[in-house]
Design an enzyme around this catalytic site. Structure first.
Site, mmCIF file in Angstrom:
data_model
loop_
_atom_site.group_PDB
_atom_site.id
_atom_site.type_symbol
_atom_site.label_atom_id
_atom_site.label_comp_id
_atom_site.label_asym_id
_atom_site.label_seq_id
_atom_site.Cartn_x
_atom_site.Cartn_y
_atom_site.Cartn_z
ATOM 1 C CB VAL A 166 34.252 99.034 25.281
ATOM 2 C CG1 VAL A 166 33.221 100.058 25.723
ATOM 3 C CG2 VAL A 166 33.687 98.136 24.191
ATOM 4 C CB CYS A 167 37.025 104.092 25.986
ATOM 5 S SG CYS A 167 37.497 105.429 27.101
ATOM 6 C CG LEU A 168 31.152 102.229 29.680
ATOM 7 C CD1 LEU A 168 30.411 103.487 29.246
ATOM 8 C CD2 LEU A 168 30.319 100.991 29.356
#
Length: 158
Positions: free
Chosen positions: A91-93
């Site tokens: 996840v890119c957060l």
């Protein structure tokens, strides 16, 4: 394992068991009856009244030895279709990036709710996979169609 990390994760586990959002699941993985506090299995429900509704999305959470100074890595299954999820499932957060939005006070509940928010409200300024990003920004109907197929792939276990 760092005693600071172990203590913090144990504390969060207790807090999670007493107060977690409805439909969410999170607990340490167990191998041969032994819990691994550093690796968790989680599920995030698709938010009601969105194209993600009806899905129950599995995600792994792996804590580093220097947690909470550094964030956990969160991964959906490989090839999870979303503009902000790498093909590996990572996840890119911003709140999961130690150089951007991570602060040690962020807890497991906030992480999982942040990922649920990201599902329904992708960040086009931080794409992690080409196909979902292009569909989301240039062909929303195609994007929605693919998300709905993914919902069917991850039904609730009950």
């Amino acid at each position: 394992m760092s005693s600071i990390a172990r203590g913090r994760i144990t504390q969060e586990r207790k807090r999670w068991r007493k107060d977690h959002p409805p439909g969410f699941f999170a607990r340490p993985e167990t191998n041969d009856g032994v819990q691994n506090l550093m690796k968790w299995k989680c599920h995030i429900p698709g938010r009601k009244d969105t194209i993600w509704e009806g899905g129950y999305y599995p995600i792994g959470m792996e804590f580093p030895e220097d947690y909470p100074q550094k964030p956990p890595k969160c991964r959906f299954p490989a090839n999870f279709y979303h503009p902000n999820v790498y093909p590996s499932g990572t996840v890119c957060l911003s709140i999961l990036n130690e150089d951007e939005g991570w602060v040690p006070s962020i807890n497991i509940k906030q992480i999982l709710q942040g990922i649920q928010d990201l599902l329904t409200d992708p960040n086009p300024n931080s794409p992690a996979q080409t196909e979902a990003y292009v569909d989301y920004t240039k062909n929303l109907k195609e994007y929605e169609s693919k998300v709905k197929k993914q919902v069917d792939k991850f039904p609730p276990p009950f």
